[in-house]
Design a protein around this motif. Structure first.
Motif, PDB file in Angstrom:
ATOM      1  N   PHE A  24       0.961  -1.254  -0.363  1.00 53.89           N
ATOM      2  CA  PHE A  24       0.058  -0.005  -0.352  1.00 53.89           C
ATOM      3  C   PHE A  24       0.928   1.114   0.101  1.00 53.89           C
ATOM      4  O   PHE A  24       1.866   1.549   0.814  1.00 53.89           O
ATOM      5  CB  PHE A  24      -0.910   0.103   1.429  1.00 53.89           C
ATOM      6  CG  PHE A  24      -2.052  -1.402   1.022  1.00 53.89           C
ATOM      7  CD1 PHE A  24      -3.330  -1.291   0.624  1.00 53.89           C
ATOM      8  CD2 PHE A  24      -1.584  -1.687   2.044  1.00 53.89           C
ATOM      9  CE1 PHE A  24      -3.704  -1.917   0.374  1.00 53.89           C
ATOM     10  CE2 PHE A  24      -2.467  -3.416   2.162  1.00 53.89           C
ATOM     11  CZ  PHE A  24      -4.138  -3.128   1.154  1.00 53.89           C
ATOM     12  N   HIS A  27       4.717   1.419   1.843  1.00 58.31           N
ATOM     13  CA  HIS A  27       4.244   0.038   2.850  1.00 58.31           C
ATOM     14  C   HIS A  27       3.937  -1.410   2.432  1.00 58.31           C
ATOM     15  O   HIS A  27       3.280  -1.751   1.743  1.00 58.31           O
ATOM     16  CB  HIS A  27       3.270   0.626   3.502  1.00 58.31           C
ATOM     17  CG  HIS A  27       3.640  -0.470   5.473  1.00 58.31           C
ATOM     18  ND1 HIS A  27       2.038  -0.714   5.631  1.00 58.31           N
ATOM     19  CD2 HIS A  27       3.992  -1.510   5.174  1.00 58.31           C
ATOM     20  CE1 HIS A  27       2.331  -1.301   6.675  1.00 58.31           C
ATOM     21  NE2 HIS A  27       3.593  -2.375   6.493  1.00 58.31           N
ATOM     22  N   VAL A  29       3.365  -4.347   2.796  1.00 60.09           N
ATOM     23  CA  VAL A  29       2.519  -5.302   3.812  1.00 60.09           C
ATOM     24  C   VAL A  29       2.469  -6.996   3.833  1.00 60.09           C
ATOM     25  O   VAL A  29       2.839  -7.893   4.742  1.00 60.09           O
ATOM     26  CB  VAL A  29       1.209  -5.156   3.848  1.00 60.09           C
ATOM     27  CG1 VAL A  29       0.335  -6.358   4.464  1.00 60.09           C
ATOM     28  CG2 VAL A  29       0.706  -3.669   4.678  1.00 60.09           C
ATOM     29  N   PRO A  48       0.611 -12.365  14.428  1.00 61.80           N
ATOM     30  CA  PRO A  48      -0.051 -10.869  15.196  1.00 61.80           C
ATOM     31  C   PRO A  48      -0.800  -9.767  14.174  1.00 61.80           C
ATOM     32  O   PRO A  48      -0.555 -10.056  13.116  1.00 61.80           O
ATOM     33  CB  PRO A  48       1.399  -9.862  15.641  1.00 61.80           C
ATOM     34  CG  PRO A  48       2.803 -11.179  14.957  1.00 61.80           C
ATOM     35  CD  PRO A  48       2.012 -11.957  14.560  1.00 61.80           C
ATOM     36  N   SER A  49      -1.489  -9.281  14.971  1.00 56.63           N
ATOM     37  CA  SER A  49      -1.858  -7.972  14.102  1.00 56.63           C
ATOM     38  C   SER A  49      -1.204  -6.793  14.014  1.00 56.63           C
ATOM     39  O   SER A  49       0.091  -6.821  13.575  1.00 56.63           O
ATOM     40  CB  SER A  49      -2.538  -7.643  15.331  1.00 56.63           C
ATOM     41  OG  SER A  49      -3.088  -6.283  14.658  1.00 56.63           O
ATOM     42  N   GLY A  50      -1.575  -6.633  12.603  1.00 60.84           N
ATOM     43  CA  GLY A  50      -0.431  -6.367  11.511  1.00 60.84           C
ATOM     44  C   GLY A  50      -0.112  -7.224  10.608  1.00 60.84           C
ATOM     45  O   GLY A  50       0.389  -6.915   9.861  1.00 60.84           O
ATOM     46  N   SER A  51      -0.037  -8.445  11.121  1.00 54.77           N
ATOM     47  CA  SER A  51       1.299  -9.412  10.078  1.00 54.77           C
ATOM     48  C   SER A  51       1.080  -9.006   8.143  1.00 54.77           C
ATOM     49  O   SER A  51       1.481  -9.551   7.540  1.00 54.77           O
ATOM     50  CB  SER A  51       1.818 -10.514  11.040  1.00 54.77           C
ATOM     51  OG  SER A  51       0.369 -11.561  10.974  1.00 54.77           O
ATOM     52  N   GLY A  52      -1.109  -8.714   8.426  1.00 54.70           N
ATOM     53  CA  GLY A  52      -0.744  -9.515   6.771  1.00 54.70           C
ATOM     54  C   GLY A  52      -1.729 -10.433   6.002  1.00 54.70           C
ATOM     55  O   GLY A  52      -2.167 -10.646   5.712  1.00 54.70           O
ATOM     56  N   LYS A  53      -2.548 -10.694   7.397  1.00 53.79           N
ATOM     57  CA  LYS A  53      -3.447 -11.904   7.344  1.00 53.79           C
ATOM     58  C   LYS A  53      -4.304 -12.046   6.231  1.00 53.79           C
ATOM     59  O   LYS A  53      -4.951 -12.692   5.496  1.00 53.79           O
ATOM     60  CB  LYS A  53      -3.670 -13.150   8.457  1.00 53.79           C
ATOM     61  CG  LYS A  53      -2.296 -13.146   9.642  1.00 53.79           C
ATOM     62  CD  LYS A  53      -3.230 -13.642  11.322  1.00 53.79           C
ATOM     63  CE  LYS A  53      -3.909 -12.508  11.591  1.00 53.79           C
ATOM     64  NZ  LYS A  53      -3.814 -11.766  12.557  1.00 53.79           N
ATOM     65  N   SER A  54      -4.865 -11.094   7.271  1.00 51.80           N
ATOM     66  CA  SER A  54      -6.636 -10.563   6.615  1.00 51.80           C
ATOM     67  C   SER A  54      -5.951  -9.524   4.588  1.00 51.80           C
ATOM     68  O   SER A  54      -6.824 -10.163   3.997  1.00 51.80           O
ATOM     69  CB  SER A  54      -6.898  -9.015   6.745  1.00 51.80           C
ATOM     70  OG  SER A  54      -7.271  -9.468   8.586  1.00 51.80           O
ATOM     71  N   THR A  55      -4.976  -9.436   4.334  1.00 50.75           N
ATOM     72  CA  THR A  55      -4.424  -9.140   3.339  1.00 50.75           C
ATOM     73  C   THR A  55      -3.990 -10.221   2.472  1.00 50.75           C
ATOM     74  O   THR A  55      -4.679  -9.942   1.099  1.00 50.75           O
ATOM     75  CB  THR A  55      -3.231  -8.085   3.496  1.00 50.75           C
ATOM     76  OG1 THR A  55      -3.636  -6.473   4.064  1.00 50.75           O
ATOM     77  CG2 THR A  55      -2.849  -7.281   1.730  1.00 50.75           C
ATOM     78  N   GLU A  64      -8.027  -7.702  -3.174  1.00 51.74           N
ATOM     79  CA  GLU A  64      -7.019  -6.589  -3.068  1.00 51.74           C
ATOM     80  C   GLU A  64      -6.289  -6.922  -4.561  1.00 51.74           C
ATOM     81  O   GLU A  64      -6.221  -8.445  -4.297  1.00 51.74           O
ATOM     82  CB  GLU A  64      -6.377  -6.543  -1.856  1.00 51.74           C
ATOM     83  CG  GLU A  64      -7.185  -6.241  -0.728  1.00 51.74           C
ATOM     84  CD  GLU A  64      -6.582  -4.576  -0.341  1.00 51.74           C
ATOM     85  OE1 GLU A  64      -5.937  -4.003  -1.540  1.00 51.74           O
ATOM     86  OE2 GLU A  64      -6.974  -4.326   0.163  1.00 51.74           O
TER      87      GLU A  64
HETATM   88  P1  ADP Z   1      -3.668  -9.010   9.901  1.00 54.86           P
HETATM   89  O1  ADP Z   1      -4.983  -9.229   8.994  1.00 54.86           O
HETATM   90  O2  ADP Z   1      -3.089  -9.463  10.183  1.00 54.86           O
HETATM   91  O3  ADP Z   1      -3.972  -8.198  11.284  1.00 54.86           O
HETATM   92  P2  ADP Z   1      -3.011  -6.519   7.536  1.00 54.86           P
HETATM   93  O4  ADP Z   1      -3.621  -7.872   6.787  1.00 54.86           O
HETATM   94  O5  ADP Z   1      -5.156  -6.560   8.411  1.00 54.86           O
HETATM   95  O6  ADP Z   1      -3.074  -7.509   8.985  1.00 54.86           O
HETATM   96  O7  ADP Z   1      -2.512  -5.371   7.466  1.00 54.86           O
HETATM   97  C1  ADP Z   1      -1.577  -5.521   7.524  1.00 54.86           C
HETATM   98  C2  ADP Z   1      -0.798  -4.532   7.247  1.00 54.86           C
HETATM   99  O8  ADP Z   1      -1.803  -3.602   6.177  1.00 54.86           O
HETATM  100  C3  ADP Z   1      -1.226  -3.155   8.305  1.00 54.86           C
HETATM  101  O9  ADP Z   1      -0.089  -2.562   9.043  1.00 54.86           O
HETATM  102  C4  ADP Z   1      -2.114  -2.393   8.120  1.00 54.86           C
HETATM  103  O10 ADP Z   1      -2.441  -1.287   8.534  1.00 54.86           O
HETATM  104  C5  ADP Z   1      -1.835  -2.474   5.844  1.00 54.86           C
HETATM  105  N1  ADP Z   1      -2.922  -1.860   5.255  1.00 54.86           N
HETATM  106  C6  ADP Z   1      -3.904  -3.256   5.485  1.00 54.86           C
HETATM  107  N2  ADP Z   1      -4.579  -2.696   4.504  1.00 54.86           N
HETATM  108  C7  ADP Z   1      -4.758  -1.721   3.830  1.00 54.86           C
HETATM  109  C8  ADP Z   1      -5.224  -0.178   2.916  1.00 54.86           C
HETATM  110  N3  ADP Z   1      -6.548  -0.326   2.122  1.00 54.86           N
HETATM  111  N4  ADP Z   1      -4.464   0.914   3.027  1.00 54.86           N
HETATM  112  C9  ADP Z   1      -3.378   1.086   3.672  1.00 54.86           C
HETATM  113  N5  ADP Z   1      -2.972   0.046   4.310  1.00 54.86           N
HETATM  114  C10 ADP Z   1      -3.654  -1.752   4.860  1.00 54.86           C
END
Ligand code: ADP
Ligand code: MG
Length: 263
Positions: A24, A27, A29, A48-55, A64
């Protein structure tokens, strides 16, 4: 439940992720993710939270757009298509068709609030797949029975507990007969006493042979149900393997530190 006859590449993983990257802006991810999901397997992803799992999950069905690497479903590239020697972005319709093969259940319940449970479940089969309404209702009732929601078919989401809404959301995804179900922390928004009923439905789904990728903090579920456990941190797969191995004999400090916090 899985239609093996429709599998054009037997022996190949149903879902394959190669060197997947997602940024992004500046950054990064996801920093080169490789994952293989066999048909019928349950893969749990923890980290951990923020590791990129949802992405990662959102890239799998192209919610995405990845910035690098490739995803294959049944050997077919996701989101892109070969034309001669060159790769092209899929058209919206092609992408929509491909997305139907991947069901997604999110942390929030995302049911249409102005529709009953039954109407929620038949919506996509009727509108997208053009299934006749009577047939869609019949199939929906079977699915609602499977998730223990048959008695609530005529209820509106607001009349239901979070656990009931999430079970209805699972039935709604299943109504499109996906090849794989993707779950992003499906129990994280639930009151603790409602987590078990949703995990029980997911466990049943796994027993029925559904291919599943589950991002979760429920380590008990991961230990008992997953065939494969992936630990992600900082946009990479740090460690993966059989749940019993990763959970009881982690090889990396980062995995050990994470497990010490959550177990
Ligand atoms: P997790 O699900 O493991 O908690 P995420 O995939 O939600 O992690 O997020 C990983 C990183 O990507 C985080 O730092 C988050 O802020 C960033 N991020 C996720 N989606 C976006 C987006 N649409 N735009 C900018 N940054 C994003
Ligand atoms: Mg997340």
């Amino acid at each position: 439940m899985n239609d093996v006859m429709n599998d054009p590449v037997r022996g190949e993983p149903l879902l394959k992720v190669e060197r997947l990257r997602k940024s992004f802006g500046t950054h990064e991810v996801l920093r080169g993710i490789d994952v293989a999901v066999k048909r019928g397997d349950v893969t749990c992803i923890v980290g951990p939270s923020g590791s990129g799992k949802s992405t990662l999950l959102r890239c799998l069905n192209y919610l995405e757009r990845p910035t690098g690497g490739a995803i294959f479903l049944n050997g077919e590239p996701v989101g892109v298509r070969w034309k001669g020697e060159r790769l092209y972005e899929m058209s919206f319709n092609e992408l929509a068709r491909q997305r139907q093969r991947m069901g997604m259940v999110f942390q929030g319940f995302h049911l249409f609030p102005h529709k009953t449970v039954l109407e929620n479940v038949i919506e996509a089969p009727v509108l997208v797949k053009r299934v006749a309404r009577a047939a869609a209702v019949e199939e929906a009732m079977v699915l609602l029975e499977r998730v223990g929601m048959k008695q609530r078919a005529s209820y509106y989401p607001a009349q239901l507990s979070g656990g009931q809404q999430q079970r209805a959301a699972i039935a709604r995804s299943l109504a499109m007969k996906p090849d794989v179900m993707l779950f992003d922390e499906p129990t994280s928004a639930l009151d603790p006493e409602l987590v078990g009923e949703v995990l029980a439905v997911m466990r049943q789904l796994a027993d029925d042979g559904m291919t599943m990728v589950v991002v979760t903090h429920e380590m008990g579920f991961a230990r008992d149900v997953a065939d494969h456990l992936i630990f992600m941190d900082g946009g990479v797969v740090v460690e993966e393997g059989r749940p019993v191995d990763v959970l009881t004999r982690p090889q990396h400090d980062r995995t050990r530190a994470f497990l010490a916090r959550v177990l």
